[in-house]
Design a protein around this motif. Structure first.
Motif, short mmCIF file in Angstrom:
data_model
loop_
_atom_site.label_atom_id
_atom_site.label_comp_id
_atom_site.label_asym_id
_atom_site.label_seq_id
_atom_site.Cartn_x
_atom_site.Cartn_y
_atom_site.Cartn_z
N GLY A 50 0.81 -1.21 0.00
CA GLY A 50 0.00 0.00 0.00
C GLY A 50 0.85 1.26 0.00
O GLY A 50 0.54 2.23 -0.68
N GLN A 51 1.93 1.22 0.74
CA GLN A 51 2.85 2.37 0.75
C GLN A 51 3.49 2.55 -0.62
O GLN A 51 3.63 3.67 -1.10
CB GLN A 51 3.92 2.17 1.82
CG GLN A 51 4.85 3.35 1.95
CD GLN A 51 5.82 3.18 3.10
OE1 GLN A 51 5.83 2.17 3.80
NE2 GLN A 51 6.66 4.17 3.29
N ARG A 52 3.85 1.45 -1.26
CA ARG A 52 4.43 1.51 -2.60
C ARG A 52 3.44 2.13 -3.59
O ARG A 52 3.80 3.01 -4.38
CB ARG A 52 4.83 0.11 -3.08
CG ARG A 52 5.42 0.10 -4.48
CD ARG A 52 5.49 -1.29 -5.07
NE ARG A 52 4.22 -1.98 -5.14
CZ ARG A 52 3.28 -1.79 -6.07
NH1 ARG A 52 3.46 -0.90 -7.02
NH2 ARG A 52 2.16 -2.48 -6.06
N VAL A 53 2.18 1.70 -3.51
CA VAL A 53 1.14 2.25 -4.40
C VAL A 53 0.98 3.74 -4.14
O VAL A 53 0.90 4.55 -5.07
CB VAL A 53 -0.19 1.50 -4.22
CG1 VAL A 53 -1.32 2.19 -4.96
CG2 VAL A 53 -0.06 0.06 -4.68
N ARG A 60 2.50 12.05 -6.00
CA ARG A 60 2.75 13.08 -7.01
C ARG A 60 1.99 14.36 -6.67
O ARG A 60 2.46 15.45 -6.93
CB ARG A 60 2.31 12.60 -8.39
CG ARG A 60 3.20 11.53 -8.95
CD ARG A 60 2.78 11.19 -10.36
NE ARG A 60 2.47 9.77 -10.40
CZ ARG A 60 1.74 9.17 -11.30
NH1 ARG A 60 1.20 9.87 -12.27
NH2 ARG A 60 1.54 7.89 -11.27
N CYS A 61 0.79 14.18 -6.09
CA CYS A 61 -0.05 15.34 -5.78
C CYS A 61 -0.35 15.51 -4.30
O CYS A 61 -0.77 16.60 -3.88
CB CYS A 61 -1.39 15.21 -6.51
SG CYS A 61 -1.24 15.03 -8.28
N HIS A 62 -0.17 14.46 -3.50
CA HIS A 62 -0.59 14.49 -2.09
C HIS A 62 0.53 14.07 -1.16
O HIS A 62 1.36 13.25 -1.53
CB HIS A 62 -1.77 13.53 -1.86
CG HIS A 62 -2.94 13.78 -2.75
ND1 HIS A 62 -3.82 14.82 -2.58
CD2 HIS A 62 -3.37 13.10 -3.84
CE1 HIS A 62 -4.75 14.77 -3.51
NE2 HIS A 62 -4.50 13.74 -4.30
N ASN A 63 0.51 14.62 0.05
CA ASN A 63 1.35 14.12 1.14
C ASN A 63 0.61 12.97 1.80
O ASN A 63 -0.63 12.89 1.73
CB ASN A 63 1.62 15.21 2.17
CG ASN A 63 2.48 16.32 1.59
OD1 ASN A 63 3.35 16.07 0.75
ND2 ASN A 63 2.24 17.54 2.03
N ALA A 64 1.35 12.11 2.47
CA ALA A 64 0.71 11.00 3.19
C ALA A 64 -0.17 11.56 4.30
O ALA A 64 0.25 12.44 5.05
CB ALA A 64 1.76 10.07 3.78
N LEU A 95 -6.23 0.90 0.83
CA LEU A 95 -7.12 0.87 1.99
C LEU A 95 -6.44 0.23 3.18
O LEU A 95 -6.59 0.69 4.32
CB LEU A 95 -8.41 0.12 1.64
CG LEU A 95 -9.38 0.88 0.76
CD1 LEU A 95 -10.54 -0.01 0.33
CD2 LEU A 95 -9.91 2.10 1.49
N ARG A 96 -5.66 -0.82 2.96
CA ARG A 96 -4.93 -1.45 4.07
C ARG A 96 -3.81 -0.52 4.56
O ARG A 96 -3.49 -0.51 5.74
CB ARG A 96 -4.36 -2.80 3.63
CG ARG A 96 -5.42 -3.87 3.54
CD ARG A 96 -4.81 -5.25 3.33
NE ARG A 96 -4.06 -5.34 2.08
CZ ARG A 96 -4.58 -5.68 0.91
NH1 ARG A 96 -5.85 -5.98 0.81
NH2 ARG A 96 -3.82 -5.76 -0.17
N PHE A 97 -3.23 0.27 3.68
CA PHE A 97 -2.19 1.22 4.06
C PHE A 97 -2.77 2.34 4.93
O PHE A 97 -2.19 2.72 5.94
CB PHE A 97 -1.54 1.81 2.81
CG PHE A 97 -0.55 2.91 3.08
CD1 PHE A 97 0.62 2.66 3.78
CD2 PHE A 97 -0.79 4.20 2.61
CE1 PHE A 97 1.53 3.69 4.02
CE2 PHE A 97 0.12 5.21 2.84
CZ PHE A 97 1.28 4.96 3.55
N PHE A 98 -3.93 2.84 4.56
CA PHE A 98 -4.56 3.91 5.32
C PHE A 98 -5.14 3.42 6.64
O PHE A 98 -5.18 4.16 7.61
CB PHE A 98 -5.67 4.59 4.51
CG PHE A 98 -5.17 5.41 3.35
CD1 PHE A 98 -4.00 6.14 3.44
CD2 PHE A 98 -5.86 5.45 2.17
CE1 PHE A 98 -3.54 6.90 2.38
CE2 PHE A 98 -5.41 6.21 1.09
CZ PHE A 98 -4.25 6.92 1.20
#
Length: 100
Positions: A50-53, A60-64, A95-98
């Motif tokens: 998920g982090q890789r995605v 490119r457009c958003h911060n984590a 979704l799993r990353f978030f």
């Protein structure tokens, strides 16, 4: 038949059943810890995926984000899936990353 012939048989059966009971009890915690370890590894792999995605597409457009509720993150990921041309697999990984 004499009872002295049955004693070795009875002792052998008792020893075999005791050994199988001990083996069964000692293998259960190991199996449970191995299963738990495998579950943690899968969660870590899906988190990394998920982090890789996120890094490939979203950064490119958003911060984590600091954190989303599961409801909000589901809505955001569904909307952004269309805009970023993400696959269903990538959507699930995000979704799993978030929401670990």
């Amino acid at each position: 038949m004499n009872l002295k012939h049955f004693y070795p048989v009875i002792l052998t059966l008792a020893a075999v059943s005791a050994l199988s009971l001990v083996a069964q009890q000692s293998s259960t915690p190991i199996a449970a810890s191995a299963k738990t370890s495998a579950t943690h590894k899968q969660a870590a792999q899906s988190q990394d995926e998920g982090q890789r995605v996120f890094e490939q597409h979203c950064s490119r457009c958003h911060n984590a984000p600091d954190g989303f509720s599961p409801r909000i993150s589901g809505t955001v990921v569904r909307h952004m899936r269309v805009r970023a041309s993400l696959s269903k697999h990538d959507e699930e990984a995000l979704l799993r990353f978030f929401n670990p």
